[in-house]
Structures are given as C-alpha cells and as structure tokens.
Write a protein that holds these residues in place. Structure first.
Motif, mmCIF file in Angstrom:
data_model
loop_
_atom_site.group_PDB
_atom_site.id
_atom_site.type_symbol
_atom_site.label_atom_id
_atom_site.label_comp_id
_atom_site.label_asym_id
_atom_site.label_seq_id
_atom_site.Cartn_x
_atom_site.Cartn_y
_atom_site.Cartn_z
ATOM 1 N N ASP A 126 1.619 6.628 -6.953
ATOM 2 C CA ASP A 126 0.582 7.600 -7.325
ATOM 3 C C ASP A 126 1.074 9.037 -7.143
ATOM 4 O O ASP A 126 0.831 9.905 -7.981
ATOM 5 N N GLU A 127 1.776 9.270 -6.048
ATOM 6 C CA GLU A 127 2.315 10.613 -5.798
ATOM 7 C C GLU A 127 3.357 10.983 -6.851
ATOM 8 O O GLU A 127 3.388 12.119 -7.330
ATOM 9 N N SER A 157 2.257 1.723 -3.445
ATOM 10 C CA SER A 157 1.208 2.201 -4.345
ATOM 11 C C SER A 157 0.976 3.698 -4.160
ATOM 12 O O SER A 157 0.834 4.444 -5.136
ATOM 13 N N ARG A 158 0.940 4.170 -2.908
ATOM 14 C CA ARG A 158 0.765 5.601 -2.636
ATOM 15 C C ARG A 158 1.951 6.399 -3.182
ATOM 16 O O ARG A 158 1.777 7.468 -3.759
ATOM 17 N N ALA A 159 3.151 5.882 -2.995
ATOM 18 C CA ALA A 159 4.348 6.565 -3.486
ATOM 19 C C ALA A 159 4.333 6.648 -5.011
ATOM 20 O O ALA A 159 4.683 7.681 -5.595
ATOM 21 N N ALA A 201 0.835 -1.203 0.000
ATOM 22 C CA ALA A 201 0.000 0.000 0.000
ATOM 23 C C ALA A 201 0.873 1.258 0.000
ATOM 24 O O ALA A 201 0.581 2.236 -0.703
ATOM 25 N N GLN A 202 1.954 1.229 0.771
ATOM 26 C CA GLN A 202 2.869 2.366 0.822
ATOM 27 C C GLN A 202 3.512 2.587 -0.545
ATOM 28 O O GLN A 202 3.617 3.723 -1.017
#
Length: 109
Positions: free
Chosen positions: A22-23, A18-20, A15-16
């Motif tokens: 996307d950012e 994936s967020r990175a 999840a981390q």
C-alpha cells in the motif's frame, strides 16, 4: 504450539507485506503527480523563455533599425502602446529626442 506460532508469524508477515505494498502504491501515485507537475512547470517555463526571447529579438531588430536611421529608437514600440517615444513627446511627458527609461521599455512590453 509450533503450528500456532507459525500461523501468527505468517499472518504478521502477510500484514506487513500488505502495508508495504500500500505504501509503495501511494509513493508511486505521488511520484506520478510530481512528474506531471514538473513537466507542466517546465513547459510553462519554456513558453515564458520563448516569449522573452521573442521580445529580445524584437528589441534587437528595432535597435538595429534605429542604428540604421530607418526609425527612431523605440518609437514604434512605444508609439503602438501609447508610451514613450513620439507619443510621450506629443503628450509632453518626455522630449522626442530623449530615450525612454529602461523600466518604461519593460512596462510597455
């Protein structure tokens, strides 16, 4: 228990990541927009500088012609725009031998 802990940690890292990702995609898109805007602004500034240089060159040519006595100072510039020079003198705005004010030169351009 270790297996469940590893699974939770793996899911958290996934999840981390994936967020990175996307950012990073968002930052890339913002960067691309910024580059496009900067290029556009630079092109506009370049066009404005070229126009200003053209005006300066035209005024230099007119000044040189006036110094050579081939035309009255600023007469052709203001005559064709309806301000200053002979046109203003004809209207009574300014004596024919009086040069226009500097701001009148800028406005006429």
């Amino acid at each position: 228990a270790d297996r469940d802990t590893l699974r939770r940690e793996f899911d958290a890292r996934k999840a981390q990541f994936s967020r990175a990702r996307d950012e990073a995609e968002l930052l890339r898109a913002q960067n691309d927009e910024l580059v496009v805007r900067l290029v556009k602004d630079k092109e506009q500034m370049s066009a404005e500088m070229n126009a200003m240089n053209d005006i300066i060159e035209r005024l230099k040519r007119e000044l040189e012609l006036a110094r050579e006595g081939r035309q009255p100072l600023f007469d052709s510039l203001f005559g064709r725009r309806g301000r200053g020079g002979a046109a203003a003198a004809a209207r009574g705005d300014r004596p024919a031998d009086e040069p226009p004010e500097p701001w009148d030169v800028v406005r006429a351009l």
